[in-house]
Write a protein that holds these residues in place. Structure first.
Motif, mmCIF file in Angstrom:
data_model
loop_
_atom_site.group_PDB
_atom_site.id
_atom_site.type_symbol
_atom_site.label_atom_id
_atom_site.label_comp_id
_atom_site.label_asym_id
_atom_site.label_seq_id
_atom_site.Cartn_x
_atom_site.Cartn_y
_atom_site.Cartn_z
ATOM 1 N N GLN A 160 0.833 -1.212 0.000
ATOM 2 C CA GLN A 160 0.000 0.000 0.000
ATOM 3 C C GLN A 160 0.863 1.255 0.000
ATOM 4 O O GLN A 160 0.622 2.197 -0.772
ATOM 5 C CB GLN A 160 -0.928 -0.015 1.214
ATOM 6 C CG GLN A 160 -1.897 1.151 1.284
ATOM 7 C CD GLN A 160 -2.705 1.138 2.570
ATOM 8 O OE1 GLN A 160 -2.895 2.166 3.223
ATOM 9 N NE2 GLN A 160 -3.176 -0.053 2.951
ATOM 10 N N ARG A 161 1.887 1.286 0.857
ATOM 11 C CA ARG A 161 2.768 2.453 0.905
ATOM 12 C C ARG A 161 3.516 2.621 -0.422
ATOM 13 O O ARG A 161 3.700 3.742 -0.903
ATOM 14 C CB ARG A 161 3.771 2.304 2.050
ATOM 15 C CG ARG A 161 3.178 2.242 3.442
ATOM 16 C CD ARG A 161 2.666 3.598 3.940
ATOM 17 N NE ARG A 161 1.315 3.901 3.468
ATOM 18 C CZ ARG A 161 0.210 3.363 3.975
ATOM 19 N NH1 ARG A 161 0.278 2.519 4.966
ATOM 20 N NH2 ARG A 161 -0.974 3.706 3.511
ATOM 21 N N ALA A 162 3.962 1.508 -1.005
ATOM 22 C CA ALA A 162 4.677 1.585 -2.281
ATOM 23 C C ALA A 162 3.760 2.129 -3.374
ATOM 24 O O ALA A 162 4.202 2.902 -4.243
ATOM 25 C CB ALA A 162 5.217 0.210 -2.662
ATOM 26 N N TYR A 163 2.508 1.739 -3.344
ATOM 27 C CA TYR A 163 1.537 2.228 -4.334
ATOM 28 C C TYR A 163 1.310 3.730 -4.161
ATOM 29 O O TYR A 163 1.278 4.487 -5.143
ATOM 30 C CB TYR A 163 0.235 1.453 -4.177
ATOM 31 C CG TYR A 163 -0.789 1.704 -5.255
ATOM 32 C CD1 TYR A 163 -0.435 1.782 -6.601
ATOM 33 C CD2 TYR A 163 -2.138 1.835 -4.926
ATOM 34 C CE1 TYR A 163 -1.390 1.988 -7.583
ATOM 35 C CE2 TYR A 163 -3.101 2.044 -5.900
ATOM 36 C CZ TYR A 163 -2.713 2.111 -7.225
ATOM 37 O OH TYR A 163 -3.679 2.320 -8.196
ATOM 38 N N GLU A 164 1.190 4.166 -2.921
ATOM 39 C CA GLU A 164 1.046 5.603 -2.682
ATOM 40 C C GLU A 164 2.279 6.366 -3.169
ATOM 41 O O GLU A 164 2.151 7.434 -3.799
ATOM 42 C CB GLU A 164 0.830 5.853 -1.190
ATOM 43 C CG GLU A 164 -0.514 5.405 -0.660
ATOM 44 C CD GLU A 164 -0.655 5.672 0.821
ATOM 45 O OE1 GLU A 164 -1.681 6.245 1.219
ATOM 46 O OE2 GLU A 164 0.273 5.318 1.582
ATOM 47 N N ASP A 165 3.464 5.823 -2.882
ATOM 48 C CA ASP A 165 4.701 6.474 -3.326
ATOM 49 C C ASP A 165 4.759 6.565 -4.848
ATOM 50 O O ASP A 165 5.208 7.580 -5.406
ATOM 51 C CB ASP A 165 5.926 5.713 -2.815
ATOM 52 C CG ASP A 165 6.119 5.845 -1.309
ATOM 53 O OD1 ASP A 165 5.517 6.760 -0.709
ATOM 54 O OD2 ASP A 165 6.872 5.032 -0.744
ATOM 55 N N GLU A 166 4.308 5.509 -5.522
ATOM 56 C CA GLU A 166 4.316 5.510 -6.988
ATOM 57 C C GLU A 166 3.377 6.589 -7.535
ATOM 58 O O GLU A 166 3.723 7.308 -8.484
ATOM 59 C CB GLU A 166 3.896 4.128 -7.505
ATOM 60 C CG GLU A 166 3.814 4.011 -9.013
ATOM 61 C CD GLU A 166 5.167 4.024 -9.687
ATOM 62 O OE1 GLU A 166 5.204 4.007 -10.936
ATOM 63 O OE2 GLU A 166 6.202 4.058 -8.981
ATOM 64 N N LYS A 167 2.216 6.728 -6.936
ATOM 65 C CA LYS A 167 1.268 7.749 -7.404
ATOM 66 C C LYS A 167 1.813 9.156 -7.171
ATOM 67 O O LYS A 167 1.691 10.030 -8.043
ATOM 68 C CB LYS A 167 -0.086 7.552 -6.710
ATOM 69 C CG LYS A 167 -0.828 6.326 -7.204
ATOM 70 C CD LYS A 167 -2.193 6.167 -6.591
ATOM 71 C CE LYS A 167 -2.137 5.671 -5.169
ATOM 72 N NZ LYS A 167 -3.486 5.357 -4.639
ATOM 73 N N ARG A 168 2.428 9.368 -6.025
ATOM 74 C CA ARG A 168 3.040 10.679 -5.774
ATOM 75 C C ARG A 168 4.153 10.961 -6.785
ATOM 76 O O ARG A 168 4.276 12.079 -7.291
ATOM 77 C CB ARG A 168 3.604 10.727 -4.354
ATOM 78 C CG ARG A 168 2.559 10.787 -3.239
ATOM 79 C CD ARG A 168 3.254 11.101 -1.929
ATOM 80 N NE ARG A 168 2.347 11.100 -0.792
ATOM 81 C CZ ARG A 168 2.190 10.060 0.036
ATOM 82 N NH1 ARG A 168 2.877 8.945 -0.166
ATOM 83 N NH2 ARG A 168 1.359 10.145 1.062
#
Length: 205
Positions: A160-168
């Motif tokens: 989940q955190r990696a996905y958020e980082d990718e979107k940012r």
């Protein structure tokens, strides 16, 4: 076995207040992609939308997918719904959504009418959530993948955190077109699912 053979219709076990609007979505308002912190109200609004759809079309399976379906996961703040229909009922699914006020896409390169997306806005106690309803055959691998990616995010905080980082990261690179943004995210989703190809994500998830 397709999605309609599995238990449940996707409405989370949530205590929902009565919505402030009649059982009809509002006109869709397009927003440029931007990252927003998770808003728990989105799940309440989605659960109510699911109830509205199933009241008109109980033959469907409707699931809340995408980032707003994952507790704590930030994203665009949009409600994504998977509207899974049984064989031969695509037109019935389209009519049910139209009766609730959902509109066809007006963006460039919309999903084809054989696998349509319908859009709208859901008002929920002062908040206005954009809504994307993905109308997909229940037997389609895409439907299973949308659910699997949601469940992977729910189960794995590091993913989940990696996905958020990718979107940012995508936004920080200046990608502001919704379709380009979704396509860029598609690479991450394919890696997470372990698949080499899947339908163009369009403006999903």
């Amino acid at each position: 076995m397709d999605l309609l053979d599995r238990p449940g219709h996707g409405a989370e076990s949530l205590t929902t207040a009565m919505p402030e609007t009649p059982e009809r979505v509002r006109e869709y308002v397009r927003h440029e992609p931007a990252f927003h912190a998770h808003d728990p109200a989105a799940a309440l609004a989605a659960a109510t939308l699911i109830e509205w759809i199933l009241a008109r079309a109980p033959f469907l399976r409707v699931e809340h997918v995408g980032s707003t379906a994952v507790p704590g996961c930030g994203g665009k703040g949009r409600i994504d719904l998977l509207v899974a229909y049984p064989e031969g009922r695509l037109d019935d699914a389209k009519r049910a959504l139209a009766a609730l006020g959902f509109q066809p896409q007006q963006s460039r390169e919309p999903f084809p009418e054989e696998r349509p997306m319908r859009v709208g806005s859901m008002e929920w106690h002062g908040r206005l959530f954009p809504v994307h309803a993905h109308v997909v055959a229940a037997s389609s691998p895409e439907a299973a993948e949308m659910l699997r990616f949601r469940d992977l995010l729910r189960a794995d905080a590091s993913l989940q955190r990696a996905y958020e980082d990718e979107k940012r990261r995508i936004l920080e690179e200046g990608v502001l077109d919704g379709l380009d943004y979704a396509r860029r995210k598609g690479d991450f989703i394919r890696r997470a699912l372990g698949v080499s190809s899947r339908p163009d994500p369009g403006e999903s998830a």
